[in-house]
Design a protein around this motif. Structure first.
Motif, PDB file in Angstrom:
ATOM      1  N   GLN A  62      36.944  55.202  74.507  1.00 43.95           N
ATOM      2  CA  GLN A  62      37.941  56.019  73.821  1.00 43.95           C
ATOM      3  C   GLN A  62      39.015  55.181  73.139  1.00 43.95           C
ATOM      4  O   GLN A  62      39.440  55.496  72.035  1.00 43.95           O
ATOM      5  CB  GLN A  62      38.594  56.983  74.823  1.00 43.95           C
ATOM      6  CG  GLN A  62      37.649  58.033  75.355  1.00 43.95           C
ATOM      7  CD  GLN A  62      38.349  59.004  76.291  1.00 43.95           C
ATOM      8  OE1 GLN A  62      39.494  59.405  76.060  1.00 43.95           O
ATOM      9  NE2 GLN A  62      37.674  59.392  77.358  1.00 43.95           N
ATOM     10  N   ARG A  63      39.472  54.135  73.820  1.00 42.85           N
ATOM     11  CA  ARG A  63      40.553  53.298  73.288  1.00 42.85           C
ATOM     12  C   ARG A  63      40.297  51.830  73.630  1.00 42.85           C
ATOM     13  O   ARG A  63      40.841  51.316  74.604  1.00 42.85           O
ATOM     14  CB  ARG A  63      41.899  53.750  73.855  1.00 42.85           C
ATOM     15  CG  ARG A  63      42.409  55.053  73.283  1.00 42.85           C
ATOM     16  CD  ARG A  63      42.863  54.920  71.832  1.00 42.85           C
ATOM     17  NE  ARG A  63      43.907  53.925  71.701  1.00 42.85           N
ATOM     18  CZ  ARG A  63      45.210  54.180  71.865  1.00 42.85           C
ATOM     19  NH1 ARG A  63      45.609  55.396  72.166  1.00 42.85           N
ATOM     20  NH2 ARG A  63      46.100  53.215  71.722  1.00 42.85           N
TER      21      ARG A  63
ATOM     22  N   ARG B 165      43.695  45.811  78.231  1.00 41.97           N
ATOM     23  CA  ARG B 165      44.784  45.642  79.202  1.00 41.97           C
ATOM     24  C   ARG B 165      44.345  45.930  80.639  1.00 41.97           C
ATOM     25  O   ARG B 165      45.156  45.856  81.572  1.00 41.97           O
ATOM     26  CB  ARG B 165      45.953  46.563  78.841  1.00 41.97           C
ATOM     27  CG  ARG B 165      46.461  46.377  77.421  1.00 41.97           C
ATOM     28  CD  ARG B 165      47.582  47.349  77.114  1.00 41.97           C
ATOM     29  NE  ARG B 165      47.754  47.523  75.686  1.00 41.97           N
ATOM     30  CZ  ARG B 165      48.564  48.401  75.127  1.00 41.97           C
ATOM     31  NH1 ARG B 165      49.286  49.209  75.895  1.00 41.97           N
ATOM     32  NH2 ARG B 165      48.664  48.498  73.816  1.00 41.97           N
TER      33      ARG B 165
ATOM     34  N   ASP C 227      51.629  46.948  79.817  1.00 42.77           N
ATOM     35  CA  ASP C 227      50.918  45.690  79.567  1.00 42.77           C
ATOM     36  C   ASP C 227      49.638  45.588  80.377  1.00 42.77           C
ATOM     37  O   ASP C 227      48.699  44.898  79.975  1.00 42.77           O
ATOM     38  CB  ASP C 227      51.812  44.496  79.950  1.00 42.77           C
ATOM     39  CG  ASP C 227      53.141  44.526  79.230  1.00 42.77           C
ATOM     40  OD1 ASP C 227      53.136  44.671  77.997  1.00 42.77           O
ATOM     41  OD2 ASP C 227      54.185  44.408  79.903  1.00 42.77           O
TER      42      ASP C 227
ATOM     43  N   ASP D  60      41.440  49.199  72.445  1.00 44.77           N
ATOM     44  CA  ASP D  60      42.677  48.397  72.455  1.00 44.77           C
ATOM     45  C   ASP D  60      43.370  48.484  73.813  1.00 44.77           C
ATOM     46  O   ASP D  60      43.848  47.479  74.343  1.00 44.77           O
ATOM     47  CB  ASP D  60      43.629  48.845  71.345  1.00 44.77           C
ATOM     48  CG  ASP D  60      43.997  50.327  71.448  1.00 44.77           C
ATOM     49  OD1 ASP D  60      43.104  51.156  71.743  1.00 44.77           O
ATOM     50  OD2 ASP D  60      45.180  50.660  71.228  1.00 44.77           O
ATOM     51  N   LEU D  61      43.388  49.662  74.417  1.00 47.69           N
ATOM     52  CA  LEU D  61      43.988  49.805  75.737  1.00 47.69           C
ATOM     53  C   LEU D  61      43.101  49.188  76.813  1.00 47.69           C
ATOM     54  O   LEU D  61      43.593  48.640  77.804  1.00 47.69           O
ATOM     55  CB  LEU D  61      44.229  51.284  76.062  1.00 47.69           C
ATOM     56  CG  LEU D  61      45.334  51.991  75.274  1.00 47.69           C
ATOM     57  CD1 LEU D  61      45.435  53.449  75.702  1.00 47.69           C
ATOM     58  CD2 LEU D  61      46.670  51.294  75.431  1.00 47.69           C
TER      59      LEU D  61
ATOM     60  N   LEU E 200      49.760  55.560  78.888  1.00 48.65           N
ATOM     61  CA  LEU E 200      49.403  54.143  79.002  1.00 48.65           C
ATOM     62  C   LEU E 200      49.803  53.315  77.780  1.00 48.65           C
ATOM     63  O   LEU E 200      49.694  52.092  77.803  1.00 48.65           O
ATOM     64  CB  LEU E 200      47.878  54.002  79.197  1.00 48.65           C
ATOM     65  CG  LEU E 200      47.256  54.732  80.372  1.00 48.65           C
ATOM     66  CD1 LEU E 200      45.740  54.568  80.348  1.00 48.65           C
ATOM     67  CD2 LEU E 200      47.831  54.218  81.680  1.00 48.65           C
ATOM     68  N   GLU E 201      50.239  53.965  76.729  1.00 45.56           N
ATOM     69  CA  GLU E 201      50.461  53.281  75.456  1.00 45.56           C
ATOM     70  C   GLU E 201      51.422  52.093  75.546  1.00 45.56           C
ATOM     71  O   GLU E 201      51.226  51.091  74.876  1.00 45.56           O
ATOM     72  CB  GLU E 201      50.991  54.270  74.409  1.00 45.56           C
ATOM     73  CG  GLU E 201      50.051  55.404  74.089  1.00 45.56           C
ATOM     74  CD  GLU E 201      48.924  55.019  73.138  1.00 45.56           C
ATOM     75  OE1 GLU E 201      48.844  53.838  72.733  1.00 45.56           O
ATOM     76  OE2 GLU E 201      48.127  55.898  72.802  1.00 45.56           O
ATOM     77  N   ASP E 202      52.441  52.199  76.387  1.00 44.97           N
ATOM     78  CA  ASP E 202      53.498  51.167  76.376  1.00 44.97           C
ATOM     79  C   ASP E 202      53.445  50.218  77.565  1.00 44.97           C
ATOM     80  O   ASP E 202      54.416  49.513  77.837  1.00 44.97           O
ATOM     81  CB  ASP E 202      54.875  51.832  76.315  1.00 44.97           C
ATOM     82  CG  ASP E 202      55.133  52.745  77.503  1.00 44.97           C
ATOM     83  OD1 ASP E 202      54.163  53.148  78.168  1.00 44.97           O
ATOM     84  OD2 ASP E 202      56.305  53.057  77.765  1.00 44.97           O
TER      85      ASP E 202
ATOM     86  N   ILE F 289      45.775  58.700  78.580  1.00 45.58           N
ATOM     87  CA  ILE F 289      46.009  57.729  77.507  1.00 45.58           C
ATOM     88  C   ILE F 289      47.444  57.757  76.981  1.00 45.58           C
ATOM     89  O   ILE F 289      48.053  56.695  76.817  1.00 45.58           O
ATOM     90  CB  ILE F 289      44.968  57.903  76.377  1.00 45.58           C
ATOM     91  CG1 ILE F 289      43.645  57.259  76.815  1.00 45.58           C
ATOM     92  CG2 ILE F 289      45.457  57.316  75.061  1.00 45.58           C
ATOM     93  CD1 ILE F 289      42.484  57.477  75.853  1.00 45.58           C
ATOM     94  N   PRO F 290      48.044  58.929  76.721  1.00 43.25           N
ATOM     95  CA  PRO F 290      49.432  58.914  76.233  1.00 43.25           C
ATOM     96  C   PRO F 290      50.415  58.255  77.211  1.00 43.25           C
ATOM     97  O   PRO F 290      51.482  57.789  76.801  1.00 43.25           O
ATOM     98  CB  PRO F 290      49.762  60.404  76.049  1.00 43.25           C
ATOM     99  CG  PRO F 290      48.433  61.064  75.868  1.00 43.25           C
ATOM    100  CD  PRO F 290      47.490  60.295  76.733  1.00 43.25           C
TER     101      PRO F 290
ATOM    102  N   THR G   6      41.021  60.682  78.964  1.00 37.73           N
ATOM    103  CA  THR G   6      41.598  61.262  77.744  1.00 37.73           C
ATOM    104  C   THR G   6      43.046  61.675  77.967  1.00 37.73           C
ATOM    105  O   THR G   6      43.926  61.392  77.137  1.00 37.73           O
ATOM    106  CB  THR G   6      40.778  62.503  77.312  1.00 37.73           C
ATOM    107  OG1 THR G   6      39.428  62.099  77.075  1.00 37.73           O
ATOM    108  CG2 THR G   6      41.355  63.126  76.051  1.00 37.73           C
TER     109      THR G   6
END
Length: 199
Positions: A153-154, A160, A132, A156-157, A128-130, A125-126, A122
């Protein structure tokens, strides 16, 4: 003589099974995401003293060796873990070991609030947003559990996620049976589709 031979065979089979389990866990819920921007998330382990314990030292080394060849400048290493006893956080203890003992001079970020694996994910996560590519480093079963948590949790991430270099044949050989037992306990709550080998 037969008894000794039988014990030796049983021991060899047990070690081979433990190696296979750790190999399998290291290759579950990972893909082949491309790109150059990479984050290596190193999960901390209970560390009541200011100096890194054996588990955290190994995790830091595994995290640094997980950096893609030639990618040190595009990689951020995120040490994750809060304080579990003394005043120093797991994240800070690992970062200090990486920089002062191993001489790592790449980008280091600290996540120093989490006390559980769910919180580790949790709270990173902030960070890891940018990127690849995401690598999560710990003992293989624990890293798999963390990857499953990221997937929950995410999603989409989680697409990657790629394999970290936290499994090597023969590493931790004497402790492999205990690590396998811990691993079976750690992944017991994962769904069947979270246990499928990706590669």
């Amino acid at each position: 003589m037969r008894r000794k031979t039988g014990l030796a065979i049983a021991g060899a089979v047990t070690l081979a099974w433990c190696e296979w389990l750790n190999w399998r866990w290291s290759r579950t819920l990972v893909g082949n995401s491309g790109g150059t921007a990479e984050a290596v998330v190193v999960l901390g382990y209970r560390n009541p003293r200011a100096a890194a314990n054996a588990v955290n030292r190994w995790r830091v080394r595994a995290g640094i060796r997980s950096i893609a060849a030639g990618g040190a400048h595009d990689t951020r290493v995120i040490f994750s873990g809060g304080a579990t006893g003394g005043g120093v956080t797991e994240a800070q203890v690992m970062a200090d070991y990486a920089t002062s003992v191993l001489g790592f001079d790449g980008t280091v970020l600290l996540e120093d609030r989490s006390t559980t694996t769910w919180e580790n994910i949790t709270n990173v996560i902030p960070l890891l947003e940018d990127v690849d590519r995401i690598k999560i480093v710990s003992q293989p079963a624990h890293a798999l559990k963390a990857r499953a948590y990221l997937r929950r949790q995410r999603p989409d991430l989680a697409e990657r996620l790629v394999r970290a270099d936290d499994y090597r044949p023969g590493e931790w050989l004497i402790a492999k049976p205990l690590l396998a037992l811990y691993g079976l306990w750690a992944v017991r709550g994962l769904d069947a589709d979270e246990r499928k080998v990706s590669l």
